[in-house]
Write a protein that holds these residues in place. Structure first.
Motif, PDB file in Angstrom:
ATOM      1  N   ALA A   1      32.920  32.965 -13.037  1.00  0.00           N
ATOM      2  CA  ALA A   1      33.129  31.720 -12.296  1.00  0.00           C
ATOM      3  C   ALA A   1      32.862  30.733 -12.606  1.00  0.00           C
ATOM      4  CB  ALA A   1      32.011  31.012 -11.251  1.00  0.00           C
ATOM      5  N   LYS A   2      33.214  31.152 -14.526  1.00  0.00           N
ATOM      6  CA  LYS A   2      33.096  29.961 -15.808  1.00  0.00           C
ATOM      7  C   LYS A   2      33.875  29.277 -15.804  1.00  0.00           C
ATOM      8  CE  LYS A   2      32.590  33.350 -19.570  1.00  0.00           C
ATOM      9  NZ  LYS A   2      33.018  33.904 -20.195  1.00  0.00           N
ATOM     10  N   ALA A   3      33.391  27.887 -16.599  1.00  0.00           N
ATOM     11  CA  ALA A   3      34.715  26.817 -16.754  1.00  0.00           C
ATOM     12  C   ALA A   3      34.857  27.933 -17.864  1.00  0.00           C
ATOM     13  CB  ALA A   3      33.643  25.516 -16.973  1.00  0.00           C
ATOM     14  N   TYR A   4      36.614  27.565 -17.508  1.00  0.00           N
ATOM     15  CA  TYR A   4      37.170  27.516 -19.109  1.00  0.00           C
ATOM     16  C   TYR A   4      37.364  26.218 -20.127  1.00  0.00           C
ATOM     17  CZ  TYR A   4      40.887  30.175 -16.044  1.00  0.00           C
ATOM     18  OH  TYR A   4      41.598  30.916 -15.882  1.00  0.00           O
ATOM     19  N   SER A   5      37.699  26.950 -21.482  1.00  0.00           N
ATOM     20  CA  SER A   5      37.075  25.992 -22.440  1.00  0.00           C
ATOM     21  C   SER A   5      37.411  25.024 -23.026  1.00  0.00           C
ATOM     22  CB  SER A   5      37.453  27.080 -24.121  1.00  0.00           C
ATOM     23  OG  SER A   5      38.484  27.204 -23.937  1.00  0.00           O
ATOM     24  N   PRO A   6      37.369  23.885 -23.889  1.00  0.00           N
ATOM     25  CA  PRO A   6      37.129  22.454 -23.829  1.00  0.00           C
ATOM     26  C   PRO A   6      38.404  22.677 -24.889  1.00  0.00           C
ATOM     27  CG  PRO A   6      35.450  23.235 -24.081  1.00  0.00           C
ATOM     28  CD  PRO A   6      35.112  24.252 -24.128  1.00  0.00           C
ATOM     29  N   GLU A   7      39.540  21.374 -24.113  1.00  0.00           N
ATOM     30  CA  GLU A   7      40.558  21.197 -25.474  1.00  0.00           C
ATOM     31  C   GLU A   7      41.127  20.312 -26.613  1.00  0.00           C
ATOM     32  OE1 GLU A   7      44.560  23.007 -22.370  1.00  0.00           O
ATOM     33  OE2 GLU A   7      43.208  21.005 -21.744  1.00  0.00           O
ATOM     34  N   PHE A   8      40.341  20.656 -27.733  1.00  0.00           N
ATOM     35  CA  PHE A   8      40.521  19.385 -28.446  1.00  0.00           C
ATOM     36  C   PHE A   8      41.392  19.053 -28.870  1.00  0.00           C
ATOM     37  CE2 PHE A   8      36.773  22.085 -30.333  1.00  0.00           C
ATOM     38  CZ  PHE A   8      35.694  21.012 -30.184  1.00  0.00           C
ATOM     39  N   TYR A   9      41.317  17.177 -28.914  1.00  0.00           N
ATOM     40  CA  TYR A   9      42.656  16.406 -28.735  1.00  0.00           C
ATOM     41  C   TYR A   9      42.217  16.033 -30.712  1.00  0.00           C
ATOM     42  CZ  TYR A   9      45.534  12.169 -27.851  1.00  0.00           C
ATOM     43  OH  TYR A   9      46.726  11.724 -27.686  1.00  0.00           O
ATOM     44  N   PHE A  10      43.599  16.775 -30.980  1.00  0.00           N
ATOM     45  CA  PHE A  10      44.029  16.639 -33.023  1.00  0.00           C
ATOM     46  C   PHE A  10      45.008  15.577 -32.992  1.00  0.00           C
ATOM     47  CE2 PHE A  10      42.813  20.676 -32.021  1.00  0.00           C
ATOM     48  CZ  PHE A  10      41.844  20.857 -32.637  1.00  0.00           C
ATOM     49  N   ASP A  11      45.059  14.284 -32.156  1.00  0.00           N
ATOM     50  CA  ASP A  11      46.015  13.352 -32.177  1.00  0.00           C
ATOM     51  C   ASP A  11      45.218  12.065 -31.908  1.00  0.00           C
ATOM     52  OD1 ASP A  11      48.057  14.995 -32.017  1.00  0.00           O
ATOM     53  OD2 ASP A  11      48.315  14.495 -29.900  1.00  0.00           O
ATOM     54  N   THR A  12      43.976  12.286 -31.835  1.00  0.00           N
ATOM     55  CA  THR A  12      43.072  10.916 -32.605  1.00  0.00           C
ATOM     56  C   THR A  12      43.741  10.421 -33.426  1.00  0.00           C
ATOM     57  OG1 THR A  12      41.307  11.520 -30.721  1.00  0.00           O
ATOM     58  CG2 THR A  12      40.648   9.978 -32.474  1.00  0.00           C
ATOM     59  N   PRO A  13      43.710   8.953 -32.755  1.00  0.00           N
ATOM     60  CA  PRO A  13      44.226   8.201 -34.039  1.00  0.00           C
ATOM     61  C   PRO A  13      42.988   6.998 -34.759  1.00  0.00           C
ATOM     62  CG  PRO A  13      45.504   6.481 -31.542  1.00  0.00           C
ATOM     63  CD  PRO A  13      43.821   8.132 -31.606  1.00  0.00           C
ATOM     64  N   ASN A  14      43.470   7.541 -35.603  1.00  0.00           N
ATOM     65  CA  ASN A  14      41.876   7.359 -37.035  1.00  0.00           C
ATOM     66  C   ASN A  14      41.052   7.560 -36.848  1.00  0.00           C
ATOM     67  OD1 ASN A  14      41.320   6.020 -39.477  1.00  0.00           O
ATOM     68  ND2 ASN A  14      41.149   3.365 -38.493  1.00  0.00           N
ATOM     69  N   PRO A  15      40.482   8.523 -36.716  1.00  0.00           N
ATOM     70  CA  PRO A  15      39.197   9.162 -35.875  1.00  0.00           C
ATOM     71  C   PRO A  15      37.841   8.829 -37.078  1.00  0.00           C
ATOM     72  CG  PRO A  15      39.971  10.834 -36.997  1.00  0.00           C
ATOM     73  CD  PRO A  15      40.922  10.033 -36.926  1.00  0.00           C
ATOM     74  N   THR A  16      38.181   9.013 -38.174  1.00  0.00           N
ATOM     75  CA  THR A  16      37.192   9.060 -39.284  1.00  0.00           C
ATOM     76  C   THR A  16      36.412   7.783 -39.796  1.00  0.00           C
ATOM     77  OG1 THR A  16      38.014  10.724 -40.200  1.00  0.00           O
ATOM     78  CG2 THR A  16      36.137   9.754 -41.348  1.00  0.00           C
ATOM     79  N   ARG A  17      35.739   7.060 -39.131  1.00  0.00           N
ATOM     80  CA  ARG A  17      34.888   5.590 -39.683  1.00  0.00           C
ATOM     81  C   ARG A  17      34.103   5.653 -40.361  1.00  0.00           C
ATOM     82  NH1 ARG A  17      34.880   4.019 -32.765  1.00  0.00           N
ATOM     83  NH2 ARG A  17      36.831   4.496 -32.974  1.00  0.00           N
ATOM     84  N   SER A  18      33.947   4.892 -41.572  1.00  0.00           N
ATOM     85  CA  SER A  18      32.997   5.063 -42.809  1.00  0.00           C
ATOM     86  C   SER A  18      31.942   3.734 -42.276  1.00  0.00           C
ATOM     87  CB  SER A  18      33.354   5.169 -44.146  1.00  0.00           C
ATOM     88  OG  SER A  18      33.933   3.823 -44.603  1.00  0.00           O
ATOM     89  N   HIS A  19      30.912   3.886 -43.115  1.00  0.00           N
ATOM     90  CA  HIS A  19      29.994   3.182 -43.788  1.00  0.00           C
ATOM     91  C   HIS A  19      29.712   2.360 -44.721  1.00  0.00           C
ATOM     92  CE1 HIS A  19      29.185   4.243 -39.214  1.00  0.00           C
ATOM     93  NE2 HIS A  19      29.057   5.659 -39.276  1.00  0.00           N
ATOM     94  N   LYS A  20      29.539   1.319 -44.703  1.00  0.00           N
ATOM     95  CA  LYS A  20      29.631   0.797 -45.567  1.00  0.00           C
ATOM     96  C   LYS A  20      28.428   0.814 -47.088  1.00  0.00           C
ATOM     97  CE  LYS A  20      33.454  -2.384 -45.489  1.00  0.00           C
ATOM     98  NZ  LYS A  20      34.078  -3.447 -45.609  1.00  0.00           N
ATOM     99  N   LEU A  21      27.719   0.753 -46.151  1.00  0.00           N
ATOM    100  CA  LEU A  21      25.916   0.508 -46.570  1.00  0.00           C
ATOM    101  C   LEU A  21      25.058   2.240 -47.100  1.00  0.00           C
ATOM    102  CD1 LEU A  21      24.954  -2.228 -44.597  1.00  0.00           C
ATOM    103  CD2 LEU A  21      25.545  -2.441 -46.653  1.00  0.00           C
ATOM    104  N   SER A  22      26.013   3.025 -46.457  1.00  0.00           N
ATOM    105  CA  SER A  22      25.314   4.595 -46.808  1.00  0.00           C
ATOM    106  C   SER A  22      26.007   5.168 -46.858  1.00  0.00           C
ATOM    107  CB  SER A  22      24.502   4.767 -45.336  1.00  0.00           C
ATOM    108  OG  SER A  22      25.291   5.038 -44.238  1.00  0.00           O
ATOM    109  N   LYS A  23      26.309   6.589 -47.030  1.00  0.00           N
ATOM    110  CA  LYS A  23      27.193   7.597 -47.603  1.00  0.00           C
ATOM    111  C   LYS A  23      27.341   8.352 -46.782  1.00  0.00           C
ATOM    112  CE  LYS A  23      26.223   8.232 -52.432  1.00  0.00           C
ATOM    113  NZ  LYS A  23      26.144   8.320 -53.803  1.00  0.00           N
ATOM    114  N   ASN A  24      27.432   7.770 -45.615  1.00  0.00           N
ATOM    115  CA  ASN A  24      27.289   8.284 -44.592  1.00  0.00           C
ATOM    116  C   ASN A  24      29.239   8.294 -43.805  1.00  0.00           C
ATOM    117  OD1 ASN A  24      24.956   9.950 -44.537  1.00  0.00           O
ATOM    118  ND2 ASN A  24      24.347   8.383 -43.179  1.00  0.00           N
TER     119      ASN A  24
END
Length: 891
Positions: A632-655
């Motif tokens: 009764a295990k759940a199937y695996s998730p399916e990652f969504y690769f078409d996320t628009p502009n998924p990366t967001r930077s932070h100007k005040l840090s290097k994160n």
């Protein structure tokens, strides 16, 4: 044409949630590596031009959810020797040192089970230029009744190239053409497809004796340099001529040393000599040095044709051939032919009888035969005739004919074949003629008409021959037309009537014919019989392995089906759960046919009943197993690769942060997902951050989202995501996320771009177009641009104001495109208005187009607006309403 574009964007916000994101695959082919050019041809197909020996790199960019699988295939040539049979499953196709045979059309097929697969193609054109080859031909013709002779010379230059080469003929350093010299004619022969040019020197003159160069060029395409070949024409130029030191047919004894000399009798320039052998290469130990061929201790296998060829690129090559015959004899056979006129198949007193003898010899016509009766030479008489070359028998066969057979003719006859005076051993064959000499019969021993064996075992098929003498037995297959025996032969001879097969396979099953040979016995109609071979093999079942998911408390039916086997029946079926025997399933009624499956039913899936079920099916020869993983295990998730502009930077840090999105595969197949366990680990590190993400009921196609924070620039991370239900942990999915410089989408307070920043607001030049837009102002514009074109300043009228500009004068051509691509807008408004200023001024104005690229179902370009022609030396404004169905760009 000069086009100037100032883009201003107005966003109307409207938030939308809950729509399914499953989308069919979309694909686009982009190139990398060492392409010379990528262009569109007349029928709008992409053509990728590359130099032979360079590296081909094609990448298939895909969108769609779930993530599409990519498969590369090809037609018209082969990317590798087995490319068409073994397709490449990878988004990137890379071919090192590409060869000309690997040109052709490459197809990228992307499919993810949603809708129809996406198929894109690109034609790869491999460019090359081989070394040219120059040959010379001469003709001499009588003119005006033999008063003088006119000599004409043809210089023929041939080259293999792509694209077709351009030919340049030179005499010394001077380029030749029709118009400069009446004694010169340059033409292309018919049916040479641009690969040959001929220089004809008519009525040869003294000044025509010179050095001639054929230069070939592909106009430096792909950086391929020109190549050339030179020939010195003199009054002694002549084709090669040869003679041999031996006769054209050379008969030798085995063990002798053979030396053949090929002598040049003419040719200028000096011809090159080469020896070859047919069939096959020169024998081992043979030495070809110049025109001399030496073969030490020659053997029968060295017989064949030896060719001496002389070439000097003048006229046709000269060729002399030696037929080397090494004396040998093998395969002595005999035939007993009863009276043909009376159509008899038995030996009878008072009727005629013919005994024949044959050997396979080299040379065949030099064999002599001698007959003996009871150890003494057979004497010719009116009733005993010896003949040679019987038309009804193989060539050079000796026959002894007995007319009106008497009792006194019974006895033992011996035929001896020999090469007189040669050190080749005689071959002989013996025939006994008596009242007991009878034609053959053939039969299959009792109980051997059907032979049943297991696959992989040896098998022996047997036919018994009676008669005197006993001829060989010939075996062949009956049930398959032109089918070969396991030995690879159509007919196989056995002396004892037994056909022995090693490690039989299922494709050897069938009917085999045994028949008597018409040699080494009676020359009568063959007798024949048949044997059936049955090859038994273990069963094949389906499914060999199956993953069965079901919610807790629901029933499950497991079925293991027999696909094929010999015998085609299930003798027994045994079920196991986690290695432990289960009670046998209900028996099949006796009246029913032999079952072709076995099944078991689980009334309810529980934690205790979850695990591995095995069904072992046997047909008394072997067994095969179906494996079912029930849970009764759940199937695996399916990652969504078409996320628009998924990366967001932070100007005040290097994160940086990353928008992680996914859907749940088949959420209704099991109990509802309660939460996800998220594990994030920086690559090359051991420690991972683990977090639980609670969710409400998850629908199929619902896009779930979690923002990963505090990721360090520029590191990459491995993300693992595991769903949890009341049953426990489901299947885990993992992916690697990489840091990419984010492109910030415009928001409601910043929706205008004036191109004042060098980054031009995140706009990018399209890599698939022909040329690029240029950012400039009145102070930086090119002073040499076409007059009476383009704007003097931007819309502000100040010399410092920037705008985007293209020049469409030379070298631009009709059909060239320059594309500027906007950032990807991730806001979910229903309507937008794209507003921009344009300046279209000049004599030759093309078209300005606005396309909208929607990314909710892959990259799909839709035409939104177009304008063509000269619009005057003035800035004008356009407003284009659009309603994209998801994340979008315009270009």
């Amino acid at each position: 044409m000069e086009l100037t574009c100032l883009l201003l964007l107005a966003l109307i916000p409207f938030h939308c949630q809950g729509q399914g994101v499953y989308a069919p695959a979309q694909a686009q082919i982009v190139h990398a590596g060492q392409a010379c050019v990528v262009k569109e041809d007349n029928i709008s197909e992409r053509v990728y031009t590359i130099r032979e020996g360079d590296t081909l790199v094609l990448q298939c960019l895909v969108t769609g959810h779930p993530r599409p699988q990519v498969r590369w295939t090809k037609t018209a040539g082969s990317a590798s020797d087995k490319f068409q049979e073994t397709s490449v499953f990878n988004e990137t196709l890379r071919i090192e040192r590409i060869a000309r045979t690997q040109g052709g059309r490459y197809y990228c097929k992307a499919e993810n089970g949603v809708g129809v697969p996406a198929i894109k193609s690109i034609r790869v054109d491999v460019q090359y230029l081989d070394e040219p080859m120059l040959t010379v031909h001469q003709t001499v013709s009588d003119v005006r009744g033999n008063f003088y002779q006119e000599k004409t010379v043809f210089l023929r230059c041939t080259v293999n190239s792509n694209p077709p080469a351009r030919f340049i003929w030179k005499r010394g350093s001077d380029t030749l053409s029709h118009s400069q010299d009446n004694g010169v004619d340059i033409y292309e022969p018919l049916y040479t497809q641009g690969e040959t040019k001929v220089l004809k020197l008519k009525n040869l003159r003294p000044q025509d004796y010179a050095s001639y160069t054929c230069q070939v060029s592909v106009r430096n395409v792909c950086g391929i340099p020109d190549k050339a070949v030179t020939f010195q024409l003199t009054n002694t130029t002549a084709p090669p001529a040869l003679k041999l030191s031996v006769n054209e047919t050379l008969v030798v004894n085995p063990g002798e040393n053979v030396t053949v000399q090929c002598l040049l009798t003419g040719g200028d320039p000096l011809p090159q000599l080469q020896w070859s052998h047919g069939p096959g290469p020169l024998p081992l130990g043979a030495l070809a040095q110049g025109g001399t061929l030496s073969i030490p201790s020659v053997q029968a296998r060295d017989s064949g044709y030896y060719n001496c060829t002389a070439t000097n690129n003048v006229g046709n090559p000269a060729k002399k051939t030696v037929n080397l015959l090494v004396r040998s004899m093998k395969n002595a056979t005999f035939q007993i032919t009863p009276d043909v006129i009376k159509e008899s198949e038995n030996i009878q007193l008072g009727q005629d009888l013919k005994l024949s003898c044959h050997v396979d010899a080299v040379p065949q016509d030099k064999v002599t035969y001698q007959w003996f009766k009871n150890g003494k030479p057979a004497r010719m008489s009116k009733r005993l005739l010896v003949t040679r070359n019987d038309p009804e028998l193989p060539a050079v066969t000796s026959s002894l004919e007995l007319i009106d057979l008497h009792f006194s003719d019974y006895g033992t006859y011996l035929c001896v074949a020999s090469f007189p005076g040669a050190p080749v051993p005689d071959l002989s064959v013996e025939v006994n003629i008596s009242s007991e000499t009878v034609p053959p019969t053939i039969s299959v021993p009792k109980g051997r008409a059907v032979v049943t064996v297991r696959e992989g075992s040896p098998a022996e098929l047997q036919c018994e021959v009676r008669g005197k003498p006993r001829p060989p037995v010939l075996w062949s297959r009956v049930d398959k037309e032109a089918a070969l025996l396991p030995s690879g032969l159509l007919l196989e001879e056995t002396s004892d009537g037994k056909l022995r097969l090693e490690r039989v396979s299922r494709d050897m099953s069938g009917t085999y014919r045994c028949q008597t040979a018409r040699y080494n016995g009676f020359n009568v109609r063959p007798r024949e019989a048949q044997v059936q071979l049955n090859v038994q093999f273990p069963p094949e079942v389906e499914p060999s392995s199956q993953d069965v998911r079901q919610a807790l408390g629901r029933p499950v039916l497991l079925r293991c089906s027999l696909l094929r086997g010999s015998p085609q029946r299930i003798a027994s079926a045994v079920w196991r759960f986690k290695g432990q025997l289960l009670p046998p399933p209900p028996a099949v009624p006796i009246a029913a046919e032999a079952p072709d499956h076995s099944e078991i039913r689980l009334d309810a899936v529980t934690r205790d009943s979850s695990g591995s079920y095995e069904c072992s099916v046997s047909n008394d020869v072997g067994s095969a197993t179906c494996v079912f993983q029930v849970s009764a295990k759940a199937y695996s998730p399916e990652f969504y690769f078409d996320t628009p502009n998924p990366t967001r930077s932070h100007k005040l840090s290097k994160n940086y942060s990353y928008v992680l999105q996914w859907t749940q595969r088949e959420p209704d197949a099991v109990d509802p997902v309660l939460n996800y366990r998220l594990s994030v680990r920086q690559l090359n590190q051991h420690n991972a951050m683990v977090k639980a993400i609670p969710v409400r009921r998850v629908e199929k196609g619902q896009l779930l989202e979690y923002i990963l924070t505090d990721l360090r620039v520029p590191h990459s991370y491995e993300v693992r995501l595991t769903p949890y239900t009341t049953f426990g942990a489901g299947d885990m999915a993992s992916r690697i996320i990489h840091y990419t410089e984010p492109i910030n989408s415009p928001n409601l307070s910043d929706n205008t771009c004036h191109f004042e920043d060098e980054k031009i607001c995140g706009y990018t030049q399209d890599l698939t177009d022909n040329f690029d837009w240029t950012r400039q102002n009145a102070l930086t514009q090119n002073p040499k641009r076409s007059p009476n074109t383009g704007p003097p300043t931007d819309i502000s009228g100040t010399p410092e104001g920037y705008y985007m500009f293209i020049e469409t004068s030379r070298p631009r051509e009709l059909g060239d495109r320059a594309r500027l691509v906007s950032p990807l807008y991730n806001a979910s408004a229903k309507f937008y208005c794209v507003s921009f200023f344009y300046h279209m001024y000049g004599k030759h104005i093309g078209s300005l187009n606005l396309l909208v690229r929607s990314r909710n179902k892959g990259a799909l370009d839709m035409h939104a607006w177009s304008l063509s022609g000269n619009k005057g030396n003035v800035w004008q404004q356009a407003h284009v309403p659009i309603n994209p169905s998801g994340p979008f760009q315009w270009l």
